[in-house]
Design an enzyme around this catalytic site. Structure first.
Site, short mmCIF file in Angstrom:
data_model
loop_
_atom_site.label_atom_id
_atom_site.label_comp_id
_atom_site.label_asym_id
_atom_site.label_seq_id
_atom_site.Cartn_x
_atom_site.Cartn_y
_atom_site.Cartn_z
CG ASP A 155 -0.60 -5.70 2.55
OD1 ASP A 155 0.52 -6.00 2.10
OD2 ASP A 155 -1.66 -6.01 2.00
CG ASP A 158 3.41 -8.58 0.29
OD1 ASP A 158 2.92 -7.63 0.92
OD2 ASP A 158 2.77 -9.58 -0.06
#
Length: 412
Positions: free
Chosen positions: A73, A272
């Protein structure tokens, strides 16, 4: 922006700042030996956009080192594991819950604690409490601890770095124990001081450069360091500050469909890897959907599919995107002169288990997003490079299904 992605949706991390503290020196690092800052650690990835919903890496943590699967992430800073401290609310995970020992707990006054939860008082001075909430109402509550991460470097050496991460003993994610989760926790690779990448830089293990390559076939690779970054053909743009947080952003891009402008003002974009799909704000989303529908073959009929909001069926059951991609056109995001990211159909479509083709771009207003997210689906078969040393983001298209040993032949 995401915890271990228990469901394929985007998550924006918002730290709930807990107990208050005073600054102090960072915990001492314990690398296995003195390393050149150009050293690079490379990891193989597992996972896929569909049906798994995320890509994850195996990290070896503790002494002796034990493996844990962590969701990659770039949209949040804190790495955390489901932790038996004891565990108040935890999912079923692939490996036994991490068991902390008292000597590994990070005190409230440690600098990484104050960077994570600034301007707060210590409720319990002996430990650093944290709580993270995500936009899907998921959360992780726990304490910071420090333990050894064993990393294999490209020069065949191994280093053990003592890194700070979250020991999460109360997770509200997914179906909370009702189903087996694919990962043990989350690998936070954002720009903050508590990010693993920042800590490795601080300890002189690797440069503050990150890259990942997600394969459309599943898997791929991840690297920390800069000595395998391609020397040519990379599209580079300066990192821009976002209006909504400290995220990796190439700035505002102009959206085109089939090389024709969709007639909108530039849209703020964030990269992202914690988001499975792409998310566009209302106006670019509706413009994209309208443009796609206007150019579709009459052989494709809109159909309801639980996988995603907008799907089509064909005259036959589809088995892969390659069978239907010619019915769709490429999108383009232009970030200025010669800085264009092409988003071909295979970077915004999936084929579901029902044999339908679905749009992997979602309406960000339903998730209350203030900007536009480029997620895993759009990053597939591109090396995405986050160069915090030079303050720039880069991408180069190529196969991500090769082993890490053949990286340079894939991306000259």
């Amino acid at each position: 922006m995401a915890p271990a992605r228990w469901s394929p949706t985007a998550f924006l991390a918002v730290l709930l700042l807990l107990p208050p503290f005073a600054p102090s020196p960072a915990r001492a690092a314990t690398p296995g030996k003195s390393l050149s800052s150009a050293s690079t650690a490379v990891f193989q990835l597992q996972g896929a956009v569909y049906p798994i919903g995320h890509y994850y890496v195996t990290m070896n943590i503790g002494d002796p080192a034990k493996p844990y699967f962590l969701d990659v992430d770039t949209g949040s800073d804190l790495t955390w594991l489901q932790c038996d401290a004891p565990c108040q609310s935890c999912n079923k995970v692939p490996h036994p819950w991490y068991k902390p020992t008292k000597n590994k707990i990070v005190p409230c006054a440690a600098s990484l604690c104050t960077s994570l939860t600034p301007n707060k008082k210590c409720a319990v001075p002996q430990q650093c409490d944290y709580q993270i909430k995500y936009t899907d109402k998921a959360s992780s509550l726990g304490v910071l601890i420090a333990d050894n991460f064993t990393l294999s470097l490209r020069n065949s050496s191994t280093v053990r770095a003592n890194l700070t991460f979250g020991c999460g003993y109360d997770q509200q994610v997914g179906k909370n124990g009702a189903v087996q989760a694919a990962t043990d926790g989350l690998l936070g690779l954002g720009k903050g001081a508590v990010s693993l990448l920042s800590q490795l830089k601080q300890q002189g293990v690797t440069k503050n450069v990150l890259g990942h390559c997600f394969s459309t076939n599943g898997g791929g690779f991840l690297f920390f360091g800069d000595d395998i970054v391609p020397t040519s053909r990379v599209t580079w743009v300066p990192m821009a500050r976002t209006t909504s947080g400290n995220y990796y952003s190439p700035g505002s891009g102009t959206l085109y469909f089939d090389r024709r402008s969709l007639g909108m003002k530039p849209m703020e974009v964030v990269f992202d890897s914690g988001s499975t799909y792409a998310y566009f704000a209302a106006e670019p989303y509706q413009a994209t959907v309208s443009a796609l529908k206007a150019g579709l073959s009459k052989s494709l009929k809109e159909v309801s599919d639980v996988s995603l909001p907008l799907c089509w069926k064909g005259q036959k059951v589809f088995k892969s995107v390659s069978e239907v991609k010619n019915d769709f056109k490429s999108l383009f995001l232009s970030f200025g002169k010669n800085s264009v990211m092409e988003i071909p159909p295979e970077n915004y479509l999936i084929v579901t288990k029902y044999g339908n083709v679905c749009l992997g771009i979602l309406d960000g207003t339903t998730a209350k997003l203030k900007f536009n997210i480029i997620g895993d689906i759009t990053m597939q078969d591109q090396m995405i490079i986050y160069d915090n040393e030079k303050g720039q983001l880069g991408w180069i298209r190529g196969s991500c299904s090769r082993s890490s040993k053949s990286l340079m032949s894939s991306f000259p």
